[in-house]
Design an enzyme around this catalytic site. Sequence first.
Site, PDB file in Angstrom:
ATOM      1  N   ARG A  26     -63.891  38.107 -24.042  1.00 53.77           N
ATOM      2  CA  ARG A  26     -64.286  37.347 -22.852  1.00 53.77           C
ATOM      3  C   ARG A  26     -65.431  36.379 -23.137  1.00 53.77           C
ATOM      4  NH1 ARG A  26     -62.511  39.212 -17.668  1.00 53.77           N
ATOM      5  NH2 ARG A  26     -60.602  40.348 -18.043  1.00 53.77           N
ATOM      6  N   ARG A  30     -67.840  33.703 -17.040  1.00 56.53           N
ATOM      7  CA  ARG A  30     -68.814  33.398 -15.979  1.00 56.53           C
ATOM      8  C   ARG A  30     -70.276  33.611 -16.333  1.00 56.53           C
ATOM      9  NH1 ARG A  30     -65.721  37.215 -12.122  1.00 56.53           N
ATOM     10  NH2 ARG A  30     -65.491  38.083 -14.209  1.00 56.53           N
ATOM     11  N   ARG A  39     -64.926  25.390 -14.404  1.00 58.73           N
ATOM     12  CA  ARG A  39     -64.042  26.104 -13.495  1.00 58.73           C
ATOM     13  C   ARG A  39     -64.046  25.440 -12.117  1.00 58.73           C
ATOM     14  NH1 ARG A  39     -65.332  31.354 -10.391  1.00 58.73           N
ATOM     15  NH2 ARG A  39     -63.287  31.958  -9.705  1.00 58.73           N
ATOM     16  N   ASP A  76     -54.847  34.341 -19.399  1.00 60.41           N
ATOM     17  CA  ASP A  76     -55.015  35.700 -18.870  1.00 60.41           C
ATOM     18  C   ASP A  76     -53.773  36.524 -19.142  1.00 60.41           C
ATOM     19  OD1 ASP A  76     -57.108  37.155 -16.998  1.00 60.41           O
ATOM     20  OD2 ASP A  76     -55.119  37.857 -16.423  1.00 60.41           O
ATOM     21  N   TYR A 153     -50.639  46.687 -13.687  1.00 58.18           N
ATOM     22  CA  TYR A 153     -50.990  45.693 -12.655  1.00 58.18           C
ATOM     23  C   TYR A 153     -49.764  45.305 -11.832  1.00 58.18           C
ATOM     24  CZ  TYR A 153     -55.608  45.053 -14.744  1.00 58.18           C
ATOM     25  OH  TYR A 153     -56.879  45.258 -15.200  1.00 58.18           O
TER      26      TYR A 153
END
Length: 345
Positions: A26, A30, A39, A76, A153
């Site tokens: 990652r 952020r 973004r 992703d 998921y």
Amino acid sequence: MKTNDKLIIRALNGETLTTPPIWMMRQAGRYLPEYKATRSLAGDFLSLCYNPKLATEVTLQPIRRYDFDAAILFADILLIPQALGAKLWFVTGEGPRLSTITNQNDFDMLGDVENIDDILSPIYKTVKNLSSNLPDKTTLIGFAGAPWTVATYMIAGRGTPDQKPALDLIKSNQKVFDLLMSKITYATIHYLSKQIDAGAEVIKIFDSWAGSLKGKLFDQYCIEPTKLIVSELRKIYPNIKIIGFPRGANNAGYINYTNMTAVDCVAIDSSVDTQWAADYLQKITCVQGNLDQRLLISGGHALTKETKRIVKTLSNGPHIFNLGHGITPDANPDNVTKMIKAVRE
Ligand code: CP3
């Protein structure tokens, strides 16, 4: 620089290096102000993933700032479900949401593996851009989620603490579960082949929820599908380097996974004892890991000390320095600089 001369590839070929190469799970994200700025230009996370120009930019940001030895494609693991026809959206502050697959009807609504590129072609464009824009010595890593993690998921429609909806489906309707796993597996083989065609030099397979598969289920749904992906990719690309991450597997699980899937490197989470990894895992493969990502929030002496301990413990075999899991949004970017200095000095 030829692929084989790059530090990450040398480690993946089994070489013990004086200073381990380094990148971070990652690493584009952020915790970086420049990521947040790009973004917001894109509008939202998914628009960023599907915008080759901006996805290339955010992939390059941590390389410029930190000079990591590898760049990981910005995308992703949930783009595969979306390409297969599941609805996907992200709730700010909460995480992903998807339409759920819990029975044959839901499964039948999914599209064909042959058509996933209708959605995923911008990702290949990003890989291609990166392949021609990265510094010479930087390795380009492509990736996908492992079928089990992606299935958890798709079945629950969101992240779950214990993956219970997916574990329940194995018991209540194994036929649909197996159909879903098989579809994800073949979609993943296709998706990763296309990333390699576009210039990915290494592939990482994220099985973030491998730890919830116990006993025979771990062999059946973590090891087996990963083994198939690895062997199918190697039929087409005999020299492709593959990193596997069965997060949360126990010691025996990590060993079996490494032996059975034939990955070139196993990534370990922070719960794995580094000395154990040096004594057992590193004897059979390259090890990637395993700094606790929470140390990048608090920093200080503990960060330097722990970084040096991991480097030293894994210094007698092939090692790629990394975190035990992804860096979190509340990490301090200056602590990353500190960590890299501790590895390289
Ligand atoms: O590592 C990188 O910098 C490359 C890009 C990357 C992302 N996700 C970007 C992302 C990679 C390799 C992933 C993998 C991923 N995605 C995994 C496996 C690794 C792991 O962390 O266990 C999983 C389980 C996902 C699914 C996912 N995507 C979740 C659960 C979330 C929400 C939680 C979170 O971290 O925000 C995402 C969103 C996501 N994926 C973001 C990023 C940068 C945050 C989106 C944003 O708000 O900007």
